[in-house]
Design an enzyme around this catalytic site. Structure first.
Site, short mmCIF file in Angstrom:
data_model
loop_
_atom_site.label_atom_id
_atom_site.label_comp_id
_atom_site.label_asym_id
_atom_site.label_seq_id
_atom_site.Cartn_x
_atom_site.Cartn_y
_atom_site.Cartn_z
N SER A 134 -9.81 -0.69 7.08
CA SER A 134 -9.21 -0.50 5.76
C SER A 134 -8.60 -1.72 5.10
O SER A 134 -8.23 -1.66 3.93
CB SER A 134 -8.15 0.59 5.83
OG SER A 134 -8.77 1.83 5.70
N LYS A 180 0.85 -1.19 0.00
CA LYS A 180 0.00 0.00 0.00
C LYS A 180 0.89 1.24 0.00
O LYS A 180 1.95 1.25 0.64
CB LYS A 180 -0.89 -0.04 1.26
CG LYS A 180 -1.90 1.09 1.37
CD LYS A 180 -2.77 0.90 2.61
CE LYS A 180 -3.80 1.99 2.81
NZ LYS A 180 -4.63 1.77 4.00
N SER A 230 -9.61 1.81 3.05
CA SER A 230 -8.76 2.61 2.19
C SER A 230 -7.78 1.79 1.35
O SER A 230 -7.31 2.26 0.33
CB SER A 230 -7.98 3.61 3.05
OG SER A 230 -7.14 2.93 3.96
N1 GLN Z 1 -13.11 3.58 6.40
C1 GLN Z 1 -12.47 3.98 7.59
C2 GLN Z 1 -12.13 5.45 7.51
O1 GLN Z 1 -12.54 6.06 6.58
C3 GLN Z 1 -11.29 3.13 7.86
C4 GLN Z 1 -10.01 3.66 7.37
C5 GLN Z 1 -8.82 2.85 7.78
O2 GLN Z 1 -8.94 1.78 8.37
N2 GLN Z 1 -7.64 3.37 7.49
O3 GLN Z 1 -11.48 5.99 8.33
#
Ligand code: GLN
Length: 484
Positions: free
Chosen positions: A181, A82, A157
């Site tokens: 994420s 990532k 994400s």
């Molecule tokens: N969807 C969650 C957010 O928008 C999780 C993001 C993450 O785990 N980095 O923060």
């Protein structure tokens, strides 16, 4: 499924390793194959950068090591990372304009450990800017697409990593999980995704979003590959004092431990009866519960009346941490500096205004607000208290049960644009995944569900702190049953 133009060719590293060590296949051929897959699937926008020549060179060197019996445990495993994990002398941008062109000056501990075992890192994957998002629509470089249906989001994400593994563009990928994420995109793309316990894998070299939540984890096609990567990356590191100092179990070796075959599993009534839950996902989860019971496991409902507080608590605490973490992008030491910066004030203001995207700004402002003098007690401090209640009440459940089962996501991958204009709706996507990072517990999403629309969805298991072994062993068992 019909919508995907290809299924991954190499589904297990074990099989690949046998072919490599038997001389029937070369790492160079494997890398060549993945590079052609990446090229063919360019439209997915899963990768922000591919390090093809370098991967081929490394593959050649590793082929030589294999020939001489000197190769590491990940020899030939082609991995994507990532774009928020540092790899020395390679670009890393957190999918943000503010870090465009930035080159890592050191490697994350997780990366060092993968390289030491001869993994081949093939490129960096697309994600939401600074890991903030659930759809990839917050990337400054255009969103990745879901390989099962290109009109839908891959999740976020770590959407690029999930899409890359699902489309067979690499064998495994690293992601980071702060509120879901890894598990949410794993659910949307139909692959295995794990968020280990907080303190399992060093955060050194992971670009910080919310430091008391962030963890590195993996996307794979199966549990064995996940277990192997985890045991290699995990364990103490002098650069991260939040890590468990205990020796890391040999997860991949102990997967088939007979002691976990009879399991006590709780499922949270408030999850399964949630009115936002897709009825087919509910039915499938209940079907799995019944099958597990029929196999002799104890599976029982428990009440967790705090469920609906998870998302608000997560967004109060993580935005607070983000507002502090992201203050370092000031246009001074590194990253983007506005051409209109003339004074210290305009350097900060214009660089940050032009460099950050809308969602990142929203979170910095929310975080600054919840930490501000007049509101600290009403929001941040209260959020910390609710976090403590979450942990205590969840641990009470885990005194009686080995694992907690739920759907990973309330629905399947949604179409682009659906939640983009309504941040609260987007945040509610995280309802089942924030529980694990709020409590620091490990959780995994297993690709066991198939919706009548053809889209996959995940079943989530959450375990006790640092007990990834039970989590992985039972996941492996569930993946082996004809359960979905
Ligand atoms: N969807 C969650 C957010 O928008 C999780 C993001 C993450 O785990 N980095 O923060």
């Amino acid at each position: 499924m019909g919508m995907r133009d290809n299924e991954p060719k190499y589904l297990s590293f074990k099989q690949l390793r046998d072919e490599l060590s038997g001389g029937r296949l070369k790492c160079v051929e494997v890398v060549d194959y993945y590079l052609s897959q990446i090229e063919r699937n360019k439209g997915l926008n899963a990768f922000l950068e591919v390090w093809g020549d370098e991967a081929l060179q490394r593959a050649e060197a590793i082929d030589d090591k294999i020939k001489h019996g000197k190769a590491g445990r990940l020899a030939g495993m082609v991995i994507a990372i990532k774009d928020n994990i540092c790899y020395k002398d390679h670009k890393v941008s957190a999918a943000s304009k503010i870090l465009e062109g930035f080159i890592s000056i050191y490697s994350a501990t997780a990366i060092e450990r993968l390289l030491a075992e001869d993994a081949i890192i093939i490129g960096r994957t697309n994600c939401d800017e600074f890991a903030m998002g659930s759809s990839n629509e917050n990337s400054a470089y255009g969103n990745a697409l879901n390989p099962h249906d290109r009109t839908r989001v891959p999740g976020g994400s770590s959407g690029g990593s999930a899409a890359a593994v699902a489309a067979g563009l690499c064998m495994a990928a690293l992601g980071s999980d702060t509120g879901g994420s890894i598990r949410q995109p794993a659910s949307f793309c139909g692959v295995v995704g794990i968020k280990p316990s907080y303190g399992r894998i060093s955060r050194y070299g992971l670009i910080a979003y919310a430091s008391s939540f962030d963890q590195i984890g993996t996307f794979t096609n199966n549990i064995e590959d996940c277990a192997l990567l985890l045991e290699i990356m995990a364990g103490k590191d002098s650069f991260d004092s939040t890590l468990s100092q205990k020796p890391v179990p040999a997860f991949s070796r102990d997967l088939a431990s007979p002691s976990v075959k009879k399991c006590r599993i709780a499922y949270i009534e408030e999850c399964i009866n949630h009115n936002g839950l897709d009825p087919e996902i509910k039915e499938c989860t209940l079907g799995i519960i019944n099958k597990l019971k029929a196999m002799g496991h104890i599976v029982e409902p428990v009440s967790f009346p705090y469920l609906d507080y998870g998302v608000p608590v997560y967004y109060v605490l993580t935005t607070a941490e983000a507002s502090s973490n992201l203050s370092r992008y000031a246009g001074i030491n590194y990253g983007y500096r506005s051409p209109q910066a003339t004074t210290i004030d305009t350097t900060y203001k214009k660089s940050r205004t032009e460099g950050f995207g809308a969602e990142v700004k929203r979170r910095i402002m929310t975080g600054t607000f919840v930490l501000s003098a007049g509101y600290y007690d009403a929001y941040y401090s209260k959020g910390q208290k609710v976090r403590r209640i979450f942990l205590e009440k969840t641990n009470e459940i885990l005194e009686k049960y080995d694992l907690i089962l739920s759907p990973t996501t309330p629905g399947t991958a949604f179409p682009f644009g659906q939640n983009e204009l309504d941040p609260v709706k987007m945040y509610l996507e995280d309802i089942f995944t924030v529980h694990a990072p709020i409590t620091g517990l490990p959780a995994i999403s297993l690709p066991l569900g198939k919706h009548s629309s053809g889209l996959p969805f995940g079943i989530q298991l959450m375990g006790r702190k640092y007990d990834e072994l039970t989590l992985l062993a039972f996941s492996d068992y569930m993946m082996g049953l004809d359960i979905g």
